[in-house]
Design a protein around this motif. Structure first.
Motif, mmCIF file in Angstrom:
data_model
loop_
_atom_site.group_PDB
_atom_site.id
_atom_site.type_symbol
_atom_site.label_atom_id
_atom_site.label_comp_id
_atom_site.label_asym_id
_atom_site.label_seq_id
_atom_site.Cartn_x
_atom_site.Cartn_y
_atom_site.Cartn_z
ATOM 1 N N LYS A 257 0.584 -1.043 0.039
ATOM 2 C CA LYS A 257 -0.006 -0.021 0.062
ATOM 3 C C LYS A 257 0.945 1.048 -0.223
ATOM 4 C CE LYS A 257 -3.811 2.190 2.419
ATOM 5 N NZ LYS A 257 -4.828 2.218 3.595
ATOM 6 N N GLU A 258 0.566 2.286 -0.883
ATOM 7 C CA GLU A 258 1.581 3.383 -0.918
ATOM 8 C C GLU A 258 1.229 4.352 0.469
ATOM 9 O OE1 GLU A 258 1.652 7.409 -3.506
ATOM 10 O OE2 GLU A 258 0.311 5.751 -4.244
ATOM 11 N N LEU A 259 2.491 4.349 1.039
ATOM 12 C CA LEU A 259 2.274 5.172 2.205
ATOM 13 C C LEU A 259 2.189 6.755 2.112
ATOM 14 C CD1 LEU A 259 3.148 4.637 5.152
ATOM 15 C CD2 LEU A 259 5.453 5.470 4.571
ATOM 16 N N ASN A 337 6.172 1.059 6.062
ATOM 17 C CA ASN A 337 6.462 1.576 4.662
ATOM 18 C C ASN A 337 5.751 1.256 3.779
ATOM 19 O OD1 ASN A 337 8.176 3.393 3.434
ATOM 20 N ND2 ASN A 337 9.358 1.835 2.559
ATOM 21 N N GLY A 338 4.407 0.684 3.929
ATOM 22 C CA GLY A 338 3.552 0.143 3.170
ATOM 23 C C GLY A 338 3.418 -1.509 3.095
ATOM 24 N N GLU A 339 4.459 -1.972 3.493
ATOM 25 C CA GLU A 339 4.588 -3.471 3.289
ATOM 26 C C GLU A 339 3.677 -4.167 4.459
ATOM 27 O OE1 GLU A 339 6.390 -4.979 0.823
ATOM 28 O OE2 GLU A 339 7.652 -3.319 0.096
ATOM 29 N N SER A 340 3.085 -5.309 4.064
ATOM 30 C CA SER A 340 2.387 -5.997 5.235
ATOM 31 C C SER A 340 3.461 -6.709 6.150
ATOM 32 C CB SER A 340 1.740 -7.181 4.592
ATOM 33 O OG SER A 340 0.459 -6.579 4.049
ATOM 34 N N VAL A 341 3.227 -6.707 7.136
ATOM 35 C CA VAL A 341 4.244 -7.266 8.248
ATOM 36 C C VAL A 341 2.945 -7.975 9.435
ATOM 37 C CG1 VAL A 341 6.084 -5.977 8.009
ATOM 38 C CG2 VAL A 341 4.515 -5.182 9.773
ATOM 39 N N GLY A 342 3.603 -9.266 10.169
ATOM 40 C CA GLY A 342 2.861 -9.674 11.109
ATOM 41 C C GLY A 342 3.542 -9.509 12.319
ATOM 42 N N ILE A 343 2.795 -8.773 13.101
ATOM 43 C CA ILE A 343 3.241 -8.396 14.666
ATOM 44 C C ILE A 343 2.899 -9.526 15.790
ATOM 45 C CG2 ILE A 343 3.162 -6.567 16.473
ATOM 46 C CD1 ILE A 343 4.323 -5.529 13.849
#
Length: 536
Positions: A257-259, A337-343
């Motif tokens: 996703k664009e930040l 920064n628009g990138e998917s991450v798992g927390i």
């Protein structure tokens, strides 16, 4: 001739759209529920849904089913686009024979599962059914088996999302249980293996449907559901939000996703002051000066780790999973920064952030799901221990804790840990430590990495010296301080290579951003073996 045939087709299509009839549709609405097609309209981009197998109907005539027969057989299946991405769906229709599952009803669901699997696209399975169609006997049970088989085959291959918006009982519960995520709605969602009447007969226990398998029960006690909403509208918006973090299949990377510009006056001022002091440049969006105010330097004081997550991740991007279950650990999807991450993060506000059997299960399943769908893992560590006590031991903390160890060790996606404060004992190892396969481990200057807390260690190691001392409390305090100075700081671990780098708290987001960019093309070939991708 063609006109006559087209008129016949149009009449049949109109009959399909009528489902169980106006009276039953009205009854559905009065119970606070949408119809199968209204739910589909809410999910998909306008004009993109394409129905398949709409003319299929039951072939059974026994028990008066010939008079109840409706084209579509109580389930709507098809495909369309959600935010421009192809998604498949099955939506059970409670207005047709109570949405009960028969031979052809199940065949339609199995076919759309096959299509989703072959096209490597997500599938959403909307459950609103009275269960197996008793009139069709063994064919109904066989139908469930066909669905379960496909759920299992697709597990970890394509995202599978179950939405419970009505009853889901008996064997029907196991299809959602194999899916990656389950959504429920307060008051209208019900899941249980056996109903209250059977429970009363068999174990002489009285309970209501809500007490047995309502949304709140599964959100807070059983941990069966992952997301719970107040109404169907917000529920389906939640489904679309979840899909925005996931790829179409295991073959793809998650969407980016664009930040947006998140810079605000406070951050800009803090950044400017920090730049003057340090003489270094940092993007204002990456500066996390608030972290020193959020996280107390006294490890005995609690704080809300959700505030830390909001600070280091893109603005308003965090979607918490199972937020009302095992609250001592927080898991969910976000963007950096628009990138998917798992927390995955310890929550000091609950049980001091220690790991118990429920938290271990919750984390392990989430970790494995992220690994299946190429979502990098960011782990925020502030953990004192695995929860002690007979209750934990008898509930299998060893067995459940091992699932978490296994999940992190097995995961091949980028794995980054940030040790904020406490990292003690076996719980430190379980929270994605360096030797468990973490790619990068950062620690804040006040991090305490040790076998156990200083007080406990001193009481064990120096018990005799303390007992023989004239001033026991003074001796204990001195030994505690010496232990902290010598062992409980991140530089000892860093000197041994267990910590990649000791960083300032305000650098956390920029370090994570750079690390994720570096690890973007990480590839690890798993050991070839016969195993499934089913999350624990």
């Amino acid at each position: 001739m063609w006109r006559d045939r087209i008129n016949v087709l149009d009449k049949k299509r109109n009959r399909i759209l009528q489902a169980g009839g106006a009276d039953r549709i009205e009854k559905q609405h009065k119970s606070g529920k949408l119809t199968a097609r209204e739910r589909i309209d809410m999910l998909f981009d306008p004009g993109t849904f394409v129905e398949v197998d709409s003319f299929i109907e039951s072939r059974i005539d026994d028990f008066g089913l010939d008079k109840k027969r409706v084209p579509g057989d109580g389930v709507v299946t098809g495909y369309g686009e959600i935010n421009g991405r192809t998604v498949f769906v099955s939506s059970e229709d409670f207005t047709v024979i109570g949405g009960s599952l028969g031979e052809y009803h199940s065949m339609k669901i199995a076919r759309i599962q096959d299509m989703a699997y072959d096209m490597k696209a997500p599938i959403i399975m909307i459950n609103d059914s009275g269960g197996a169609r008793i009139e069709e006997g063994i064919d109904s049970l066989s139908g469930y088996a066909n669905i379960f088989l496909r759920n299992t085959k697709a597990s970890g291959v394509i995202p599978q999302i179950a939405v419970i918006v009505g009853p889901c009982s008996g064997g029907a519960c196991y299809s959602p249980a194999i899916c990656d995520y389950i959504f429920m709605v307060d008051d209208i969602s019900k899941m249980f293996i056996t109903g209250p009447q059977v429970v009363k007969t068999v174990v002489n226990e009285e309970c209501t449907v809500e007490e047995l398998g309502g949304a709140k029960v599964h959100a807070t006690k059983s941990g069966v559901t992952h997301f719970t909403y107040q109404d169907e509208t917000s529920c389906f918006e939640g489904v679309k939000q979840l899909l925005s973090y996931l790829p179409g299949s295991y073959l793809e990377k998650p969407p980016v996703k664009e930040l947006a510009d998140e810079t605000n006056g406070k951050k800009s001022l803090l950044y400017a002051l920090n730049t003057l002091v340090r003489g270094k440049k940092m993007d204002t969006q990456d500066y996390c000066g608030e972290l020193v105010d959020i996280v107390p330097d006294n490890s005995r004081k609690a704080y809300d780790v959700l505030e830390v997550i909001e600070c280091i991740c893109d603005k308003d991007s965090f979607l918490e999973v199972q937020k009302d279950f095992a609250k001592n650990i927080v898991v969910g999807y976000a963007r950096i920064n628009g990138e998917s991450v798992g927390i995955v993060a310890n929550q000091p506000m609950v049980l001091a952030g220690s790991l118990d059997y429920d938290a271990s299960d919750k984390a392990a399943r989430f970790i494995r799901t992220c690994d299946c769908y190429n979502v990098p893992l960011v782990v925020l560590v502030d953990v004192p221990a695995f929860m002690p006590g007979t209750a934990q031991e008898h509930k299998g903390i060893i067995r459940h804790g091992a699932k978490m160890l296994y999940a992190f060790s097995e995961a091949t996606v980028p794995k980054i840990s940030v040790i904020m404060r406490k990292a003690y004992g076996g719980a430190y190892i379980a929270m994605n430590s360096k030797n468990m396969g973490a790619d990068l481990v950062y620690a804040w200057p006040g991090a305490e990495i040790a076998v156990m807390g200083a007080e406990g260690a001193v009481n064990i190691a120096f018990r005799r010296a303390i007992n023989e001392s004239e001033d026991k409390e003074a001796t204990r305090a001195q030994l505690v301080q010496e232990y902290k100075d010598k062992f409980m700081n991140p530089y000892v671990a860093a000197s041994r290579g267990f910590v990649t780098e000791v960083i300032r708290p305000d650098e956390t987001r920029s370090r994570l951003k750079a690390a994720l960019k570096m690890l973007k093309n990480k590839q690890v070939a798993p050991v070839p073996k016969k195993h499934g991708n089913i999350p624990l």
